[in-house]
Design an enzyme around this catalytic site. Structure first.
Site, PDB file in Angstrom:
ATOM      1  N   HIS A  37       0.749  -1.001  -0.180  1.00  0.00           N
ATOM      2  CA  HIS A  37      -0.018  -0.017  -0.133  1.00  0.00           C
ATOM      3  C   HIS A  37       0.973   1.269  -0.039  1.00  0.00           C
ATOM      4  O   HIS A  37       1.973   1.224   0.852  1.00  0.00           O
ATOM      5  CB  HIS A  37      -1.089   0.069   1.289  1.00  0.00           C
ATOM      6  CG  HIS A  37      -1.631   1.261   1.681  1.00  0.00           C
ATOM      7  ND1 HIS A  37      -1.196   1.946   2.898  1.00  0.00           N
ATOM      8  CD2 HIS A  37      -2.331   1.848   0.821  1.00  0.00           C
ATOM      9  CE1 HIS A  37      -2.186   3.174   2.609  1.00  0.00           C
ATOM     10  NE2 HIS A  37      -2.863   3.068   1.566  1.00  0.00           N
ATOM     11  N   HIS A 114       2.601  11.134  -1.374  1.00  0.00           N
ATOM     12  CA  HIS A 114       1.647  10.873  -0.262  1.00  0.00           C
ATOM     13  C   HIS A 114       1.994  11.737   0.741  1.00  0.00           C
ATOM     14  O   HIS A 114       2.742  11.490   1.739  1.00  0.00           O
ATOM     15  CB  HIS A 114       2.011   9.446   0.203  1.00  0.00           C
ATOM     16  CG  HIS A 114       0.914   8.791   1.154  1.00  0.00           C
ATOM     17  ND1 HIS A 114       1.274   8.160   2.415  1.00  0.00           N
ATOM     18  CD2 HIS A 114      -0.415   8.881   1.093  1.00  0.00           C
ATOM     19  CE1 HIS A 114       0.039   7.951   2.859  1.00  0.00           C
ATOM     20  NE2 HIS A 114      -0.976   8.511   2.156  1.00  0.00           N
TER      21      HIS A 114
END
Length: 323
Positions: A37, A114
């Protein structure tokens, strides 16, 4: 020089190529495949501006408390410790990829993102391609599912980059049920790219995002996560797609506030991994079963091995069938 975390080696570097013929003949949608992930977050740039994927209040906090706020962001943005090569050597074959331009930077360069910017996408793709050149029977899923600060020109640049780096290794979009390892080996395909944006329509080697659904639980509670994963597995498409089981917990603003100095790994992931991994170990691949399973910090447990070994269930099932 960065040292490789203890217990991580290349023991699974060729796991696909080592599967028994019964499994290499099965559609890949029925095999258990380990994934990561936010796969690229093993390094983030604390000197660059905050990414455009962040909410306005986060950008405000970083403006007010620059160094301190970014240190906190690093702790909560990083979901992996291993580089692409280390993940590949460990057996990871699905990569969850979020990308962005740098709005203040001229040109079309694209970066992983991110919260904070990571490496250039090109560098990551070259690292993956280098591994594939050494391991000819290994296949990767590259899932480009979030795009930030990207206009048409950026998408053209990224799609061209993917074609340039991987070339004939790219598998063209076709019926998911036809995709077996045997088929891919015969065609010398090693890369399946999913591109969740209209810019890729009509480009044969860019698979549409609806062929790889990845339901997201969006919870901090492991029991709610497991309940969600079981429900979405039962609802898994019978035809036409792979399936991603996101075995991950997602922090809320409140979670981050409570565990500010600890970070995602220490405050949320490590304490809940045993429950999540116990559930993963009870799963079975195949029809109506798991396919791709993703995790944060894949090196914290024997994650890849556990997922790969789930495929043994398919062998025992096929051996039990009447001849």
């Amino acid at each position: 020089m960065r040292t490789r975390p203890a217990g991580i080696g290349n023991v699974n570097a060729d796991w696909m190529g080592s599967l028994p013929s019964k499994l290499s003949a099965m559609p890949l949608k029925y095999l258990a495949v380990p994934g990561s992930h936010d796969s690229f977050t093993f390094w983030v740039d604390v000197h660059a501006p905050v990414g455009p994927d962040q909410k306005a209040y986060v950008k405000y906090l970083v403006t007010m408390f620059s160094v301190l706020a970014k240190k906190v962001m690093v702790k909560w943005s990083m979901t992996q410790n291993l580089t692409f090569r280390e993940q590949l050597d460990a057996g990871i074959r699905y990569f969850d990829l979020r990308v962005s331009s740098k709005p203040s930077e001229p040109g079309s360069e694209i970066y992983f993102i991110h919260g904070l910017f990571g490496h250039k996408v090109r560098d990551g793709l070259l690292e993956i391609n280098s591994f594939l050149g050494r391991h000819k029977k290994e296949v990767v899923f590259l899932d480009f599912n979030h795009y930030y600060a990207m206009d048409a020109e950026h998408h053209v640049y990224l799609i061209h980059m993917l074609q340039q780096v991987f070339g004939s290794r790219l598998c063209s979009d076709c019926a998911v049920e036809n995709i077996t390892l045997n088929f891919l080996w015969e065609k010398k395909y090693q890369v399946i790219v999913f591109y969740h944006h209209p810019s890729a329509q009509g480009i044969p080697v860019m698979w549409p995002g609806n062929k790889i659904p990845a339901p997201w639980a969006n919870t901090t509670e492991p029991n709610k996560l497991i309940q969600f994963l079981e429900t979405t597995l039962k609802e898994r498409n019978k035809q036409g797609s792979f399936h991603v089981t996101q075995a991950i917990l997602t922090p809320t603003v409140n979670t981050v506030a409570k565990g500010l100095v600890w970070g995602l790994r220490d405050y949320l992931v490590e304490r809940n991994l045993p429950v999540i991994m116990s559930w993963v170990q009870t799963q079975r691949p195949g029809k109506d079963g798991v396919n791709i399973i993703t995790s944060d910090f894949v090196e914290l447990t024997d994650f890849a091995n556990i997922v790969i070994k789930l495929n043994n269930v398919l062998l025992s099932e096929s051996e039990c069938k009447p001849r």
